[in-house]
Design a protein around this motif. Structure first.
Motif, short mmCIF file in Angstrom:
data_model
loop_
_atom_site.label_atom_id
_atom_site.label_comp_id
_atom_site.label_asym_id
_atom_site.label_seq_id
_atom_site.Cartn_x
_atom_site.Cartn_y
_atom_site.Cartn_z
N ASP A 190 1.05 -1.28 0.45
CA ASP A 190 -0.08 -0.32 0.24
C ASP A 190 0.32 1.03 -0.13
O ASP A 190 1.99 1.10 -0.26
CB ASP A 190 -0.95 0.04 0.73
N PHE A 219 -5.91 -6.21 0.70
CA PHE A 219 -6.92 -4.62 0.64
C PHE A 219 -7.09 -4.69 2.01
O PHE A 219 -7.08 -2.92 2.48
CB PHE A 219 -7.83 -4.64 -0.63
N LYS A 220 -8.35 -5.50 2.08
CA LYS A 220 -8.64 -5.46 3.78
C LYS A 220 -7.96 -5.46 4.64
O LYS A 220 -8.62 -4.49 5.48
CB LYS A 220 -9.65 -6.80 3.76
N SER A 270 -5.11 -3.81 4.75
CA SER A 270 -4.35 -2.66 4.58
C SER A 270 -5.55 -1.53 5.12
O SER A 270 -5.33 -1.07 5.70
CB SER A 270 -4.69 -2.50 3.56
N GLU A 271 -6.86 -1.24 4.56
CA GLU A 271 -8.17 -0.79 5.54
C GLU A 271 -8.25 -0.77 6.59
O GLU A 271 -8.45 0.00 7.88
CB GLU A 271 -9.26 -1.35 4.78
N SER A 272 -7.39 -2.36 7.25
CA SER A 272 -8.17 -2.22 9.30
C SER A 272 -7.16 -1.27 9.52
O SER A 272 -6.95 -1.79 10.63
CB SER A 272 -7.83 -4.21 8.95
N LYS A 280 -2.38 -7.56 10.42
CA LYS A 280 -4.02 -6.59 10.60
C LYS A 280 -5.01 -6.26 11.49
O LYS A 280 -4.20 -6.39 12.76
CB LYS A 280 -4.50 -7.74 9.70
#
Length: 143
Positions: free
Chosen positions: A11, A28-29, A31-33, A44
């Motif tokens: 990212d 992606f999930k 990274s968003e966490s 994560k």
């Protein structure tokens, strides 16, 4: 936005996830966490971490590995359910650690509770400045 760089989904903050273990969607999930994390690998649900690896649900960490549910760790390795660690190695179920470490043969620090400057601990409860290993009739060494 994730980029594929040398077999890692990476990212914009330099956090990365191995393509061997994460699909692009999973990376992606993950990274968003992350919240304010930089240079982390395969982590994560972490917050304010820097250069950590395999961490889950950690906060304010630096250079940690395989941490779970940690708080204020620094230079830890393989921690689990730790709090306020500082320079720990292979800890499990720790709390309030300061400078714990493992024995030379990597016996784990296990079930420590109120550690302070411990070495070679196993099954300790109320350590203060212990430097010995747990013995059957001695649950933690208070000095």
């Amino acid at each position: 936005m994730l980029e594929l760089i040398e077999d890692y989904w990476t990212d914009e903050k330099g956090n990365r996830w191995s393509t061997k273990h994460f699909t692009k969607q999973q990376a992606f999930k993950a990274s968003e966490s992350l919240i304010s994390c930089y240079g982390c690998k395969d982590c994560k649900r972490c917050k304010n971490c820097i250069d950590c690896e395999n961490c889950i649900g950690c906060e304010d960490l630096q250079r940690c590995e395989r941490c779970e549910f940690c708080d204020n760790c620094l230079n830890c390795t393989a921690c689990e359910e730790c709090e306020r660690c500082n320079r720990c190695d292979v800890c499990n179920y720790c709390k309030d650690c300061t400078e714990c470490s493992c024995s030379n043969d990597l016996n784990e620090c296990i079930k420590c509770k109120e550690c302070y400057d411990c070495i070679n601990c196993q099954l300790c409860e109320n350590c203060k400045e212990c430097d010995g290993i747990y013995e059957e009739n001695n649950v933690g060494i208070d000095e």
